[in-house]
Design a protein around this motif. Structure first.
Motif, PDB file in Angstrom:
ATOM      1  N   LEU A   1       0.798  -1.222   0.000  1.00 55.13           N
ATOM      2  CA  LEU A   1       0.000   0.000   0.000  1.00 55.13           C
ATOM      3  C   LEU A   1       0.833   1.277   0.000  1.00 55.13           C
ATOM      4  N   THR A   2       2.150   1.173   0.020  1.00 57.03           N
ATOM      5  CA  THR A   2       2.995   2.364   0.170  1.00 57.03           C
ATOM      6  C   THR A   2       2.769   3.369  -0.953  1.00 57.03           C
ATOM      7  N   VAL A   3       2.884   2.950  -2.197  1.00 63.23           N
ATOM      8  CA  VAL A   3       2.723   3.868  -3.317  1.00 63.23           C
ATOM      9  C   VAL A   3       1.258   4.274  -3.479  1.00 63.23           C
ATOM     10  N   TYR A   4       0.344   3.324  -3.287  1.00 59.03           N
ATOM     11  CA  TYR A   4      -1.085   3.640  -3.377  1.00 59.03           C
ATOM     12  C   TYR A   4      -1.443   4.765  -2.414  1.00 59.03           C
ATOM     13  N   ALA A   5      -1.023   4.646  -1.152  1.00 57.74           N
ATOM     14  CA  ALA A   5      -1.323   5.671  -0.155  1.00 57.74           C
ATOM     15  C   ALA A   5      -0.727   7.013  -0.555  1.00 57.74           C
ATOM     16  N   ALA A   6       0.492   6.981  -1.086  1.00 58.98           N
ATOM     17  CA  ALA A   6       1.138   8.228  -1.502  1.00 58.98           C
ATOM     18  C   ALA A   6       0.373   8.898  -2.635  1.00 58.98           C
ATOM     19  N   THR A   7      -0.129   8.091  -3.578  1.00 55.97           N
ATOM     20  CA  THR A   7      -0.887   8.698  -4.697  1.00 55.97           C
ATOM     21  C   THR A   7      -2.190   9.304  -4.195  1.00 55.97           C
ATOM     22  N   LYS A   8      -2.831   8.659  -3.237  1.00 63.27           N
ATOM     23  CA  LYS A   8      -4.087   9.188  -2.718  1.00 63.27           C
ATOM     24  C   LYS A   8      -3.857  10.441  -1.881  1.00 63.27           C
ATOM     25  N   ALA A   9      -2.714  10.500  -1.184  1.00 64.98           N
ATOM     26  CA  ALA A   9      -2.350  11.724  -0.465  1.00 64.98           C
ATOM     27  C   ALA A   9      -2.082  12.849  -1.459  1.00 64.98           C
ATOM     28  N   GLY A  10      -1.404  12.509  -2.554  1.00 62.35           N
ATOM     29  CA  GLY A  10      -1.146  13.510  -3.587  1.00 62.35           C
ATOM     30  C   GLY A  10      -2.429  14.035  -4.201  1.00 62.35           C
ATOM     31  N   LEU A  11      -3.375  13.132  -4.459  1.00 67.80           N
ATOM     32  CA  LEU A  11      -4.656  13.544  -5.030  1.00 67.80           C
ATOM     33  C   LEU A  11      -5.413  14.460  -4.068  1.00 67.80           C
ATOM     34  N   ALA A  12      -5.380  14.124  -2.781  1.00 70.15           N
ATOM     35  CA  ALA A  12      -6.063  14.955  -1.791  1.00 70.15           C
ATOM     36  C   ALA A  12      -5.454  16.352  -1.729  1.00 70.15           C
ATOM     37  N   THR A  13      -4.129  16.429  -1.777  1.00 65.68           N
ATOM     38  CA  THR A  13      -3.451  17.728  -1.743  1.00 65.68           C
ATOM     39  C   THR A  13      -3.722  18.515  -3.019  1.00 65.68           C
ATOM     40  N   LEU A  14      -3.719  17.831  -4.151  1.00 64.41           N
ATOM     41  CA  LEU A  14      -4.059  18.477  -5.418  1.00 64.41           C
ATOM     42  C   LEU A  14      -5.452  19.089  -5.336  1.00 64.41           C
ATOM     43  N   THR A  15      -6.402  18.328  -4.820  1.00 65.17           N
ATOM     44  CA  THR A  15      -7.774  18.816  -4.729  1.00 65.17           C
ATOM     45  C   THR A  15      -7.882  19.988  -3.768  1.00 65.17           C
ATOM     46  N   GLU A  16      -7.128  19.934  -2.664  1.00 64.47           N
ATOM     47  CA  GLU A  16      -7.138  21.044  -1.722  1.00 64.47           C
ATOM     48  C   GLU A  16      -6.644  22.327  -2.380  1.00 64.47           C
ATOM     49  N   GLY A  17      -5.619  22.198  -3.210  1.00 63.94           N
ATOM     50  CA  GLY A  17      -5.112  23.365  -3.927  1.00 63.94           C
ATOM     51  C   GLY A  17      -6.134  23.927  -4.902  1.00 63.94           C
ATOM     52  N   ILE A  18      -6.833  23.038  -5.610  1.00 65.19           N
ATOM     53  CA  ILE A  18      -7.877  23.474  -6.536  1.00 65.19           C
ATOM     54  C   ILE A  18      -9.000  24.164  -5.768  1.00 65.19           C
ATOM     55  N   ARG A  19      -9.360  23.593  -4.618  1.00 60.21           N
ATOM     56  CA  ARG A  19     -10.407  24.200  -3.788  1.00 60.21           C
ATOM     57  C   ARG A  19     -10.008  25.614  -3.368  1.00 60.21           C
ATOM     58  N   ALA A  20      -8.749  25.792  -2.958  1.00 60.59           N
ATOM     59  CA  ALA A  20      -8.274  27.117  -2.562  1.00 60.59           C
ATOM     60  C   ALA A  20      -8.309  28.090  -3.746  1.00 60.59           C
ATOM     61  N   GLU A  21      -7.934  27.592  -4.915  1.00 68.45           N
ATOM     62  CA  GLU A  21      -7.934  28.422  -6.123  1.00 68.45           C
ATOM     63  C   GLU A  21      -9.342  28.891  -6.476  1.00 68.45           C
ATOM     64  N   LEU A  22     -10.333  28.023  -6.263  1.00 70.93           N
ATOM     65  CA  LEU A  22     -11.703  28.325  -6.698  1.00 70.93           C
ATOM     66  C   LEU A  22     -12.603  28.807  -5.566  1.00 70.93           C
ATOM     67  N   MET A  23     -12.020  29.067  -4.405  1.00 68.90           N
ATOM     68  CA  MET A  23     -12.804  29.560  -3.283  1.00 68.90           C
ATOM     69  C   MET A  23     -13.487  30.868  -3.663  1.00 68.90           C
ATOM     70  N   ASN A  24     -14.687  31.066  -3.177  1.00 62.34           N
ATOM     71  CA  ASN A  24     -15.483  32.267  -3.466  1.00 62.34           C
ATOM     72  C   ASN A  24     -15.904  32.367  -4.921  1.00 62.34           C
ATOM     73  N   THR A  25     -15.964  31.210  -5.596  1.00 59.69           N
ATOM     74  CA  THR A  25     -16.522  31.147  -6.951  1.00 59.69           C
ATOM     75  C   THR A  25     -17.717  30.196  -6.897  1.00 59.69           C
ATOM     76  N   PRO A  26     -18.528  30.136  -7.947  1.00 57.08           N
ATOM     77  CA  PRO A  26     -19.663  29.200  -7.951  1.00 57.08           C
ATOM     78  C   PRO A  26     -19.251  27.740  -8.134  1.00 57.08           C
ATOM     79  N   ILE A  27     -17.955  27.472  -8.281  1.00 55.28           N
ATOM     80  CA  ILE A  27     -17.485  26.097  -8.469  1.00 55.28           C
ATOM     81  C   ILE A  27     -17.116  25.489  -7.117  1.00 55.28           C
ATOM     82  N   LYS A  28     -17.762  24.375  -6.784  1.00 56.88           N
ATOM     83  CA  LYS A  28     -17.484  23.673  -5.535  1.00 56.88           C
ATOM     84  C   LYS A  28     -16.456  22.569  -5.780  1.00 56.88           C
TER      85      LYS A  28
END
Length: 215
Positions: A151-178
């Protein structure tokens, strides 16, 4: 107005399950995966139960990055708009680090993270153009900490995806895109059939839960 929902990796597992749930709620669906025979069977099943829905299916290998953009745009044209895009496609194969299995781990990293970047890029481009919508990524509770064995690489990819999404969320904050990240716990699907899961199961029994924005 009926919502239109795109789901990648919809031929089995969570993707297939979400398609059934959203169809039951009266949502139009755009379903894609590599196995089109499974998609067509799912489409027939859902339309038999919900004949008033619009369900579009297309073949997609998310590692073919140009195809990701083409398929997402085609779905947007099919349905007129996409209210929610769920980045779900992924694989669970993995090997212990340092055991001579780089190719297997690299494939997991490419599919679960690099291909997810392509899907997010295509999705957010469409949502920006529309001026509204909801991006959802399917991470995992394994993203919460580094895990051993297969699970080592799998967990790392899912952590990366979560961080990527957090960055997108920050970028789109205060817009109509959730933007939402979902952290499923252990679910028995084809992805993990036959795999070693004891550490993951123990973690879930310690009270880990999934989070995300509902429909």
């Amino acid at each position: 107005m009926r919502k239109n929902i795109l789901i990648t990796g919809a031929s089995s597992g969570l993707g297939e399950g979400m398609a059934r749930e959203f169809a039951a709620r009266g949502r139009n669906l755009a379903l894609c995966a590599r196995r089109t025979d499974r998609l067509e069977a799912l489409r027939s099943e859902l339309l038999a139960k919900h004949p008033d829905l619009h369900i579009s299916v297309r073949a997609l290998d998310v590692n073919e990055h140009e195809q990701v953009f083409e398929v997402f745009e085609a779905f947007a044209k099919d349905l007129g708009s996409l209210d929610r895009i769920i980045i779900n496609a992924g694989i669970g194969v993995g090997k212990r680090i340092g055991t001579g299995n780089f190719a297997t781990n690299a494939k997991t990293a490419q599919t679960n993270f690099v291909a997810a970047v392509a899907q997010c890029e295509a999705a957010v481009g469409i949502l920006r153009k529309q001026g509204q919508g909801h991006l959802v990524t399917i991470s995992s509770m394994s993203a919460m900490r580094g895990l051993p064995k297969h699970l080592t690489v799998y967990a790392a990819t899912k952590a990366g995806l979560a961080t990527l999404t957090e960055g997108i969320r920050a970028e789109l904050m205060n817009t109509p895109i959730k933007v939402s990240t979902i952290y499923p716990g252990y679910i028995h699907t084809e992805l993990n059939a036959g795999g070693e899961e004891p550490a993951f199961r123990r973690g879930l029994r310690d009270g880990l839960s999934c989070a995300g924005e509902g429909d």
